[in-house]
Design a protein around this motif. Structure first.
Motif, PDB file in Angstrom:
ATOM      1  N   THR A  12      33.862  49.067  40.196  1.00 18.12           N
ATOM      2  CA  THR A  12      35.030  49.475  39.404  1.00 18.12           C
ATOM      3  C   THR A  12      36.076  50.170  40.286  1.00 18.12           C
ATOM      4  OG1 THR A  12      34.096  51.633  38.760  1.00 18.12           O
ATOM      5  CG2 THR A  12      33.660  49.778  37.290  1.00 18.12           C
ATOM      6  N   GLU A  13      35.628  50.784  41.381  1.00 14.16           N
ATOM      7  CA  GLU A  13      36.594  51.434  42.264  1.00 14.16           C
ATOM      8  C   GLU A  13      37.224  50.466  43.272  1.00 14.16           C
ATOM      9  OE1 GLU A  13      37.869  54.181  41.654  1.00 14.16           O
ATOM     10  OE2 GLU A  13      36.403  55.174  40.365  1.00 14.16           O
ATOM     11  N   THR A  69      40.735  46.897  42.362  1.00 16.46           N
ATOM     12  CA  THR A  69      42.141  46.641  42.690  1.00 16.46           C
ATOM     13  C   THR A  69      42.258  46.031  44.089  1.00 16.46           C
ATOM     14  OG1 THR A  69      42.764  48.472  41.270  1.00 16.46           O
ATOM     15  CG2 THR A  69      44.462  47.670  42.755  1.00 16.46           C
ATOM     16  N   GLU A 119      43.877  42.502  44.788  1.00 15.68           N
ATOM     17  CA  GLU A 119      45.009  42.472  45.713  1.00 15.68           C
ATOM     18  C   GLU A 119      44.671  41.694  46.982  1.00 15.68           C
ATOM     19  OE1 GLU A 119      47.685  43.748  43.641  1.00 15.68           O
ATOM     20  OE2 GLU A 119      48.295  44.895  45.395  1.00 15.68           O
ATOM     21  N   ARG A 170      42.559  42.623  49.271  1.00 14.83           N
ATOM     22  CA  ARG A 170      42.509  43.555  50.383  1.00 14.83           C
ATOM     23  C   ARG A 170      41.100  43.967  50.787  1.00 14.83           C
ATOM     24  NH1 ARG A 170      47.564  44.988  52.486  1.00 14.83           N
ATOM     25  NH2 ARG A 170      46.157  45.844  54.020  1.00 14.83           N
ATOM     26  N   TYR A 195      33.971  43.874  32.993  1.00 17.50           N
ATOM     27  CA  TYR A 195      34.950  44.863  33.447  1.00 17.50           C
ATOM     28  C   TYR A 195      36.131  44.159  34.137  1.00 17.50           C
ATOM     29  CZ  TYR A 195      36.967  49.124  35.310  1.00 17.50           C
ATOM     30  OH  TYR A 195      37.834  50.154  35.579  1.00 17.50           O
ATOM     31  N   MET A 240      40.060  44.087  33.022  1.00 18.49           N
ATOM     32  CA  MET A 240      41.140  44.479  33.932  1.00 18.49           C
ATOM     33  C   MET A 240      42.202  43.380  34.001  1.00 18.49           C
ATOM     34  SD  MET A 240      41.999  47.094  35.443  1.00 18.49           S
ATOM     35  CE  MET A 240      41.036  48.294  36.297  1.00 18.49           C
ATOM     36  N   ILE A 250      46.172  43.595  32.787  1.00 13.76           N
ATOM     37  CA  ILE A 250      47.319  43.225  33.619  1.00 13.76           C
ATOM     38  C   ILE A 250      48.187  42.183  32.907  1.00 13.76           C
ATOM     39  CG2 ILE A 250      48.002  42.161  35.823  1.00 13.76           C
ATOM     40  CD1 ILE A 250      45.303  43.376  36.945  1.00 13.76           C
TER      41      ILE A 250
END
Lengths: 97, 212
Positions: free
Chosen positions: A24-25, A28, A32, A34, A56, A60, A64
């Motif tokens: 969950t951390e 993003t 992305e 990354r 999850y 998310m 978005i």
């Protein structure tokens, strides 16, 4: 080592040795593009085994998509007319010198 | 390039081009202004000042950035000035020790197991959201209000980033450029903002008090 310990370790390994909290951390960074290649592989392995994290990720993505479809407040006609008037004034000033 | 044509039309005094620009950006500018100033009325004033700033600067604009970036930047300058004058100082220091920079977990820790081999794995997994969740949310007055409320509740830096990235659909590079922040900072703010909005929507959609 008990049979259960061994089972846990195998599942843990197959799930990329990532906890759901870590997923969950990192989500993003994942979305992305990354994540390092190694972490991306582990992330995918985790998703493959974990329905909770798949849900999850889906939440998310839907969040978005919802944000991207929010309506913009329309400009009040009076404000629009006023701005166009200003543009006309600007135009005459701009071309008078 | 589309930008160059648009710019030429504007400089030539093409009213239709200006009207199109206003129609295209007025709403997005208003939304971004709301991340800087305390009220809708002030935000509207800031947007109008921005359009006057665009007219003032049009003949001097060199096209080194895109027209869009340039307009957003004018807005941010005006909004910051107004934000300070309205005495709601928005923390702009990208690495300042403000409240919004404290590490906040994306998900309520109570949703994860606290002991055993599977510590930090789901104890209470997320619910299933239907594919048409965005449509359902946006078509109901209450759903729409919930999303707007979730955005409005974000700390300013998070609100600025999520507004430009997710609501307006700008790229990460454009957002870093407009807000003058690093790519890493942008990503951190985006992560926190998205996590908070998701949590707010989950609370609304899945109901109950124990939702993350």
């Amino acid at each position: 080592m008990t049979r259960d310990d061994l089972k846990n370790q195998i599942i843990d390994y197959l799930a990329g040795k990532l906890t759901c909290k870590e997923v969950t951390e990192a989500i993003t960074d994942y979305l992305e593009g990354r994540l390092s290649f190694g972490k991306w592989v582990r992330f995918q392995m985790h998703l493959g085994l974990c329905f909770g994290c798949r849900r999850y990720l889906r939440q998310m993505k839907l969040t978005i998509r919802t944000l991207g479809a929010l309506p913009a407040e329309p400009i009040p006609p009076a404000v629009r007319n006023e701005l166009i008037q200003r543009f006309r004034t600007w135009k005459t000033r701009e071309y008078s010198h | 390039m589309e930008d160059a044509n648009q710019l030429r039309a504007l400089r030539d005094g093409d009213e239709t081009a200006f009207a199109a620009l206003v129609d295209r950006y007025h709403g997005p500018l208003l939304r971004l202004a709301m991340a800087y100033v305390p009220s809708h009325a002030v935000a509207e004033e800031v947007v109008q000042e921005t359009w006057l700033g665009v007219l003032e600067g049009l003949s001097r604009f060199e096209g080194r950035s895109s027209l869009k970036t340039w307009i957003y930047r004018i807005l941010i300058n005006r909004a910051k000035t107004r934000g300070i004058r309205e005495s709601r100082s928005v923390p702009f220091s990208p690495l300042g020790a403000s409240a919004e920079d404290t590490d906040e977990p994306a998900v309520d820790p109570a949703r994860f197991r606290s002991t055993g081999y599977w510590v930090d794995h789901w104890a209470e997994p997320p619910g299933v959201w239907d594919d048409d969740t965005p449509e359902k949310l946006l078509l109901s007055k209450e759903g729409l209000a919930q999303i707007e409320k979730a955005i409005a509740a974000l700390p300013p830096a998070q609100r600025q980033v999520i507004t430009l990235r997710d609501v307006e659909g700008l790229s990460s590079a454009e957002v870093c450029n407009i807000l003058a922040i690093s790519e890493t900072n942008q990503r951190v703010q985006l992560h926190r903002a998205r996590s908070r909005v998701r949590r707010a929507l989950a609370r609304y959609l899945e109901g109950g008090g124990s939702q993350t």
